[in-house]
Scaffold this active site. Structure first.
Site, mmCIF file in Angstrom:
data_model
loop_
_atom_site.group_PDB
_atom_site.id
_atom_site.type_symbol
_atom_site.label_atom_id
_atom_site.label_comp_id
_atom_site.label_asym_id
_atom_site.label_seq_id
_atom_site.Cartn_x
_atom_site.Cartn_y
_atom_site.Cartn_z
ATOM 1 N N ILE A 131 4.544 1.264 -5.955
ATOM 2 C CA ILE A 131 4.641 1.564 -7.181
ATOM 3 C C ILE A 131 3.203 1.962 -7.956
ATOM 4 C CG2 ILE A 131 3.829 -0.736 -8.013
ATOM 5 C CD1 ILE A 131 6.380 -0.643 -9.919
ATOM 6 N N GLU B 33 -0.031 -9.578 -1.142
ATOM 7 C CA GLU B 33 0.065 -10.038 -2.489
ATOM 8 C C GLU B 33 1.743 -10.415 -2.711
ATOM 9 O OE1 GLU B 33 -1.459 -6.939 -5.201
ATOM 10 O OE2 GLU B 33 -3.464 -7.712 -4.831
ATOM 11 N N VAL B 34 2.561 -9.652 -2.068
ATOM 12 C CA VAL B 34 3.841 -9.820 -1.987
ATOM 13 C C VAL B 34 4.269 -10.603 -0.681
ATOM 14 C CG1 VAL B 34 6.028 -8.852 -2.245
ATOM 15 C CG2 VAL B 34 4.097 -7.914 -3.299
ATOM 16 N N HIS C 177 5.582 -6.450 4.794
ATOM 17 C CA HIS C 177 5.815 -4.999 4.463
ATOM 18 C C HIS C 177 4.584 -4.253 5.095
ATOM 19 C CE1 HIS C 177 3.435 -7.268 1.256
ATOM 20 N NE2 HIS C 177 2.722 -5.857 1.364
ATOM 21 N N MET C 178 4.898 -3.085 5.591
ATOM 22 C CA MET C 178 4.085 -2.240 6.272
ATOM 23 C C MET C 178 3.813 -1.053 5.221
ATOM 24 S SD MET C 178 4.085 -0.448 9.929
ATOM 25 C CE MET C 178 5.531 0.725 9.534
HETATM 26 P P1 5GP Z 1 -0.067 -6.138 -0.345
HETATM 27 O O1 5GP Z 1 -1.263 -6.444 -1.141
HETATM 28 O O2 5GP Z 1 0.793 -7.453 -0.443
HETATM 29 O O3 5GP Z 1 -0.128 -5.820 0.888
HETATM 30 O O4 5GP Z 1 0.783 -4.897 -0.992
HETATM 31 C C1 5GP Z 1 1.738 -5.159 -2.095
HETATM 32 C C2 5GP Z 1 1.944 -3.850 -2.535
HETATM 33 O O5 5GP Z 1 3.433 -3.839 -3.165
HETATM 34 C C3 5GP Z 1 1.177 -3.140 -3.534
HETATM 35 O O6 5GP Z 1 0.673 -2.039 -2.899
HETATM 36 C C4 5GP Z 1 1.627 -3.012 -4.825
HETATM 37 O O7 5GP Z 1 1.353 -1.720 -5.343
HETATM 38 C C5 5GP Z 1 3.057 -2.900 -4.358
HETATM 39 N N1 5GP Z 1 4.146 -3.298 -5.234
HETATM 40 C C6 5GP Z 1 4.075 -4.597 -6.024
HETATM 41 N N2 5GP Z 1 5.061 -4.519 -6.968
HETATM 42 C C7 5GP Z 1 5.649 -3.443 -6.462
HETATM 43 C C8 5GP Z 1 7.243 -3.122 -7.163
HETATM 44 O O8 5GP Z 1 7.694 -3.692 -8.030
HETATM 45 N N3 5GP Z 1 7.924 -1.883 -6.643
HETATM 46 C C9 5GP Z 1 7.186 -1.248 -5.790
HETATM 47 N N4 5GP Z 1 7.681 -0.051 -5.306
HETATM 48 N N5 5GP Z 1 6.006 -1.602 -5.169
HETATM 49 C C10 5GP Z 1 5.185 -2.771 -5.616
#
Ligand code: 5GP
Ligand code: ZN
Length: 115
Positions: A31, A94-95, A99-100
């Protein structure tokens, strides 16, 4: 059962720009893209992080790697890409659903880590 954000995307409860899907894996555009190509590849089945992965997850984690180049090429990163999996607090995850990130585009993405 799993009320996490990416499980909700898998179930279609939250919209996402899907770019690839099979029985086990889903990929959709980030996003907040940080490069011209920025896709997230996830297992459809909830796995919290690589710190929670078990031997039962071997096939789906392997599939995420195996489909990455095809997704990157489809999205316009035709000469390579970078794949990133952040894990836990130290990794900056963060999530909390594995996820890759696939990041790329026409130009090199730059140094692997900022100092
Ligand atoms: P992390 O920091 O956990 O590796 O990456 C989480 C990613 O998820 C971030 O790059 C963020 O922009 C993306 N993200 C968070 N919420 C959403 C969402 O609702 N939809 C999509 N498509 N990406 C998201
Ligand atoms: Zn989940």
């Amino acid at each position: 059962m799993h009320d996490c954000l990416f499980c909700r995307i898998v179930r279609g409860e939250i919209p996402a720009a899907k770019v690839y899907e099979d029985d086990e894996v889903l990929a959709f555009r980030d996003i907040q893209p940080q490069r011209p190509v920025h896709v997230l590849v996830i297992p459809k089945r909830h796995i919290t992080s690589l710190a929670h992965a078990t031997p039962e997850d071997t096939l789906v984690l392997g599939r995420m790697l195996a489909v990455a180049n095809g997704i990157a090429v489809d999205q316009g990163s035709t000469d390579g890409f970078r794949s990133i999996i952040n894990t836990g607090r130290v990794g900056g995850q963060e999530v909390m659903h594995v996820h890759m990130h696939i990041v790329g585009g026409p130009d090199p993405v730059g140094p692997m880590l900022k100092r």
